[in-house]
Design an enzyme around this catalytic site. Structure first.
Site, PDB file in Angstrom:
ATOM      1  CE  LYS A   1      -4.082  -2.133   0.012  1.00  0.00           C
ATOM      2  NZ  LYS A   1      -3.589  -3.399  -0.179  1.00  0.00           N
TER       3      LYS A   1
HETATM    4  C1  LIG Z   1     -10.032  -3.097  -1.584  1.00  0.00           C
HETATM    5  C2  LIG Z   1      -9.407  -3.871  -0.594  1.00  0.00           C
HETATM    6  N1  LIG Z   1      -9.994  -3.948   0.435  1.00  0.00           N
HETATM    7  C3  LIG Z   1      -9.589  -4.437   1.671  1.00  0.00           C
HETATM    8  C4  LIG Z   1      -8.250  -5.080   1.699  1.00  0.00           C
HETATM    9  C5  LIG Z   1      -7.752  -5.616   2.837  1.00  0.00           C
HETATM   10  O1  LIG Z   1      -6.676  -4.927   3.573  1.00  0.00           O
HETATM   11  P1  LIG Z   1      -5.595  -5.811   4.093  1.00  0.00           P
HETATM   12  O2  LIG Z   1      -5.008  -6.866   3.622  1.00  0.00           O
HETATM   13  O3  LIG Z   1      -4.751  -4.688   5.160  1.00  0.00           O
HETATM   14  O4  LIG Z   1      -6.475  -6.595   5.245  1.00  0.00           O
HETATM   15  C6  LIG Z   1      -7.570  -4.892   0.440  1.00  0.00           C
HETATM   16  C7  LIG Z   1      -6.345  -5.586   0.567  1.00  0.00           C
HETATM   17  O5  LIG Z   1      -5.424  -5.561  -0.215  1.00  0.00           O
HETATM   18  C8  LIG Z   1      -8.075  -4.356  -0.765  1.00  0.00           C
HETATM   19  O6  LIG Z   1      -7.275  -4.565  -1.688  1.00  0.00           O
END
Ligand SMILES: Cc1ncc(COP(=O)(O)O)c(C=O)c1O
Length: 392
Positions: A190
């Site tokens: 990210k």
């Molecule tokens: C659109 C979206 N929502 C939620 C998430 C979830 O994030 P995390 O991996 O930090 O749990 C991601 C992860 O890449 C994502 O791309």
């Protein structure tokens, strides 16, 4: 045809941008002996809230946890329906199932890849309680239209802002005094990373209070400091909560990353602008469309190929990029095409024509602050070379 020489070194799809500042901040945290949730996490929450312009920020151990907390804190559960997009990562939809609700999918606006507000309205039933729009790739959803629908039907909005740190809607950061919540991810790829991590932001005092309880095992009070001199050992468990809090080693990284955010964003923007400029001149690829209301965070740079002009499909295009030593990804394989979702809810491809059309064409190219000018030019040349080789 242009001469094209394949470089020797592979260009990875993504690299985190970490400096000695991050390394030293982690070492300082380890030496401080307070390595679980503590003062650095609290400071990161305060600075993050200020950065996006929100009243509250609750630091979590993932973006998924933040999404889950948003729904839990609004009391969304069994018998409820929540509308979201098929063009997302599984966690957006999985967390709806985790609270016991039913995910209902609305197709995307093909131009932006974000959920189409008019499709949302078609999916509303008396059971609908919330909307989870996703600011796909750092492109932003048309929030005015979404909140207008939410107001009309008294729905809660939990914005999935995993890609949207650095994005603006009509001049305002995502999460800036939002009427709902915004959930960020700090996963390694990210724009700001803590390795794994996330943040829930809201202006709603009740959501803030409840989310902190749900995130901390359901403890009745903020018990992270119960081992300090002034801490209290007593606590009650008032919900069957989760272990979702961030800890100080992550927050140490986050604080440095936040202080470097504007610089890192400037680099992403420079690369993206070059891509936009060059790809708009190649007929068999489409650069992302940016509506007037969007400032893109450039979390992902997604091109669409135009299969009608090529003798190869998207999968083969990716293989050709890989042969030229370029790493890529695809965002996203539609959630509605995943086996669990197909078996449980019986979705068919035809149900989401824009999402499927988008899926067949998309390729995410490398975009990160340390991508050099030479690498950026090479990627552009490689795309041009593939198009020339396989043009109809
Ligand atoms: C659109 C979206 N929502 C939620 C998430 C979830 O994030 P995390 O991996 O930090 O749990 C991601 C992860 O890449 C994502 O791309």
């Amino acid at each position: 045809m242009n001469q094209f020489r394949i470089r020797e070194k592979f260009i990875p799809y993504n690299l985190p941008n970490l400096t000695d500042q991050e390394v030293n901040a982690v070492i300082d945290t380890l030496k401080s002996s307070w390595i679980a949730k503590g003062p650095r996490t609290v400071k990161f929450e305060q600075q993050f809230a200020q950065f996006v312009g929100a009243k509250h920020a609750i630091a979590t151990n993932s973006g998924t946890a933040a999404l889950h907390l948003a729904l839990l804190s609004k009391g969304i559960g069994s018998g409820d329906e929540v509308i979201t997009t098929p063009n997302t990562f599984a966690s957006t939809a999985n967390t709806i199932i985790h609270v016991g609700a039913k995910p209902v999918f609305a197709d995307i606006d093909y131009r932006t890849g974000c959920i189409d507000p008019s499709e949302i309205e078609k999916k509303i039933t008396p059971r609908t309680k919330a909307i989870v729009p996703v600011h796909y790739s750092g492109q932003v959803c048309d929030l005015d239209q979404i909140y207008e629908i939410a107001d009309k039907y008294s729905l809660f909005v939990s914005e999935d802002a995993a890609h949207a740190l650095g994005s603006y809607y009509k001049g305002k950061t995502i999460g800036n005094h939002t009427k709902g919540t915004a959930s960020y991810s700090f996963y390694a790829t990210k724009n700001l990373t803590t390795g794994e991590g996330g943040m829930l932001v809201t202006d709603d005092d009740e959501i803030d209070a409840k989310a902190r309880i749900w995130a901390g095992q359901g403890m009745s009070q903020n018990a992270w400091n119960r081992y300090s001199k002034d801490g209290k050992w007593q606590y009650d468990i008032c919900e069957p909560g989760f272990k979702y809090n961030m800890f100080d080693i992550q927050a140490a990284l986050g604080l440095v990353q936040l202080s470097r955010m504007n610089k890192m964003q400037a680099k992403r923007k420079k690369i993206a602008e070059k891509y936009q400029n060059e790809f708009s001149r190649i007929d068999a690829v489409e650069p992302p469309y940016i509506p007037d209301y969007t400032i893109h965070s450039w979390h992902l740079y997604i091109i669409r190929i135009v299969p009608e002009l090529l003798t190869i499909n998207r999968d083969r295009f990716i293989i050709e990029l890989n042969k030229r030593n370029i790493g890529t990804s695809v965002h996203f394989i539609p959630v509605t095409s995943m086996s669990y979702y197909q078996k449980r809810y019986g979705f068919k491809k035809e149900d989401f024509p824009n999402t499927e059309k988008n899926y067949e064409r998309i390729i995410s190219l490398p975009l990160y602050p340390s991508l050099s000018d030479e690498e950026t030019d090479y990627i552009i040349d490689a795309v041009r070379n593939i198009v020339e080789e396989y043009h109809k």
